[in-house]
Design a protein around this motif. Structure first.
Motif: not given
Ligand code: ADP
Ligand code: MG
Length: 591
Positions: A175, A234-236, A240, A260, A293-295, A318-319, A336-338
């Protein structure tokens, strides 16, 4: 180049002070730091110089890094992390000692909470002045520890490359987050024989983490059996760079998806399968959610009732495995990576010939909600009586801006209402107050995004949509945009206050009651502030708008300007607000 020459002279001076070694054999802390950053693939530095980092910034430019001098370290830290999010490599924020580093703390926390890579580097007081009241002396390493994945003070100039490699690696790996390197003035100027500096610490590019095939199979089975499946992007997923895989998954399966705020654009907002306009229903009724990729934090109402079905089954990808089962237990948790996960899932679902038809009852229910909500918004947006309401403003802005613009946005109503009406069809094209809800990020993000556009997408525009309160935090960065010829279009949605404001008569009436410090409502700001006149500081004119045609005209003029920022100040009804919500926007505490 003036600065380049100045830097050479200054650096040569600092090197000449060593009498024992011939010049060609000697290097110094500043140069080693600059070259190490370059070797680790860092491209951009945002900062403010002063003792002891003036030569550091010059060394950065000489090493081929791009240095952008800003007006407040906090904004510089925001800019550096936005570059990190856009490129996947941390930007550097360079600050002076003591107060300079402390101004970066908000930026470090924001990067850490947003999970964006950032590397802060600050000068610190000379080591022999520590403990005796050195200039701007502060325990900088300790102060930064709470906000960072990695903090260090290299013990010698020779070891700078090791710590730079580690700081960059930790900011990006797993992360993403913030890292801090502390550079005492004595270390920056200390000299080392070049051959004693290890050539290169270079981590191999880390391979993408791939999912366990058994878990992909289980995820596919769950989705295939679901009555009301939903994908949350999500922004993850944006970070990614999983857009191609995700667009294919959505197109092949017919699944509804909900982005998100910063997940917007990974799959286009204009896709028929985007259910943002039925968000409340989609979250509440879904029986299987694919969380990419969202919490499940406050932004997604913790995944709990009353906003989610208590029996909903979550497939969490999630990573960061530490995130699994946070707040609610996931049915399937995939480390995993997304991108590789989504590709594997697509293959599995194809084998199952899975596809959700538009005539499915779930789609029918969602479509009904989408229609009702779209009609409500259209009715508000079509009401162009003045003073304008938020919806009418954002409809006009959306129609007039180039559709591939990067949208930066912050404020309360401005950001919340704008999110629904300002559409993103491209990934990583929305930068906002984020997980930490930070105000003051806008101008810094916009500086970084405009610099990114200059090199990677010439002609693409950055539109920075700010509430009047939010703009106030970092508004002076307009000078930075002007100096670096960054054509950011700043739109200020001005309602005279925080959340909402007051008009002239009401403010006069309220303040006539006594001491302004006791009578002025804490949410109030001055009435109809002429923010656009900030352009006059540079001999230019800004735009003041009260009507839709004025907004259209102003945006057209701003789009035509390509070598400097523009300010469009839109005066709206101070009592305008969002539509009534079924649930309080912030989930109430149950304690
Ligand atoms: P949002 O604001 O969109 O809900 P968050 O910032 O809460 O997104 O969550 C983003 C999640 O994505 C985090 O838990 C982070 O660990 C995860 N993440 C970041 N990069 C990657 C990736 N390459 N592959 C998978 N998950 C990822
Ligand atoms: Mg306001």
């Amino acid at each position: 180049m003036f600065l380049g020459r100045l830097a050479q002279v200054t650096l040569r001076k600092s090197v000449q002070v060593c009498p024992k070694l011939s010049r060609s054999m000697v290097t110094d802390g500043n140069t080693i730091l600059a070259e190490s950053l370059k070797k680790q693939g860092v491209e951009y530095v945002f900062g403010i110089v002063g003792i002891p980092v003036i030569e550091t910034a010059m060394a950065f430019q000489m090493a081929g890094l791009k240095y952008i001098g800003m007006r407040n370290e906090q904004a510089a830290a925001y800019a550096a992390q936005a570059i990190g999010y856009l490129t996947g490599k941390p930007g550097v924020c360079l600050a002076v000692s003591g107060p300079g580093l402390l101004h970066c703390v908000g930026g470090m926390a924001n990067a850490q909470v947003n999970a964006w890579p950032l590397l802060v580097i600050a000068g610190s007081c000379a080591e022999d002045h520590e403990g005796i009241g050195g200039f701007q002396e502060w325990p900088q390493v300790d102060s930064s520890r709470l906000y960072c994945k990695y903090v260090a003070r290299p013990p010698s100039a020779r070891l700078i490359p090791l710590h730079v490699e580690k700081a960059v690696r930790l900011a990006c790996a797993g992360r993403p987050g913030a890292a801090y390197l502390d550079m005492p003035g004595t270390l920056l100027l200390s000299e080392v024989e070049e051959e004693k500096v290890p050539e290169l610490y270079n981590a191999e590019t880390v391979k993408l983490a791939h999912p366990d095939p058994a878990l992909v199979t289980r995820a596919a089975e769950l989705l295939a059996k679901a009555e009301r499946p939903l994908v949350i992007v999500g922004k993850g997923a944006a970070y990614a760079q999983a857009e191609n895989a995700l667009r294919k998954l959505v197109a092949d399966t017919g699944l509804p998806f909900l982005p998100t705020p910063m997940g917007k654009g990974v799959v286009p907002d204009t896709s028929m399968q985007c259910v943002s306009t039925a968000r409340t229903q989609a979250l509440l009724k879904a029986d299987v959610i694919l969380l990419l990729g969202a919490r499940l934090n406050w932004m997604l109402h913790f995944g709990q009732t009353p906003r989610f079905d208590p029996k909903v089954k979550i497939i969490q990808v999630d990573i960061s495995p530490e995130e699994f089962h946070n707040s609610v237990k996931s049915e399937v948790a995939v480390h995993s990576d997304i991108q590789p996960f989504v590709e594997a899932l697509s293959t599995k679902l194809k084998e199952k010939k899975f596809s959700l038809s538009p005539s499915h009852a779930w789609w029918q229910a969602l479509a009904q909600k989408q229609k009702a909500n779209t009609e409500f918004v259209a009715a508000q947006a079509n009401d162009v009586s003045t003073p304008l309401n938020y919806f009418a403003v954002f409809k006009a802005v959306q129609e007039a801006i180039p559709k591939d613009s990067i949208i930066v946005s912050e404020g309360a109503n401005t950001m919340d209402i704008g999110r629904g009406l300002l559409l993103n069809d491209l990934p990583r094209h929305r930068l906002d107050a984020g997980t930490f809800g930070t105000m003051g990020v806008g101008p810094g993000f916009a500086v970084a995004a405009a610099q990114w556009c200059r090199e990677r997408a010439p002609g693409k525009r950055v539109v920075c949509v700010e509430g009047d309160s939010a703009f106030g935090f970092s508004g002076m960065e307009i000078e930075t945009m002007f100096r670096y010829k960054l054509p950011v279009i700043i739109i200020i949605v001005n309602n005279n206050g925080i959340y909402s404001g007051f008009d002239k008569e009401v403010m006069a009436d309220i303040q006539s009651g006594g001491d302004p410090a006791q009578t002025t409502p804490p949410t109030a700001l001055s009435v109809q502030v002429r923010y656009e006149k900030m352009m006059e500081m540079f001999g230019e004119t800004g735009h003041l708008c009260r009507t839709v045609p004025e907004i259209q005209q102003a945006i057209k003029a701003a789009v035509a300007v390509t070598d400097r920022p523009s300010i469009i100040n839109i005066l709206i009804n101070p009592a305008s607000s969002r539509k009534p919500q079924a649930f309080n926007w912030l989930t109430e505490s149950k304690l």
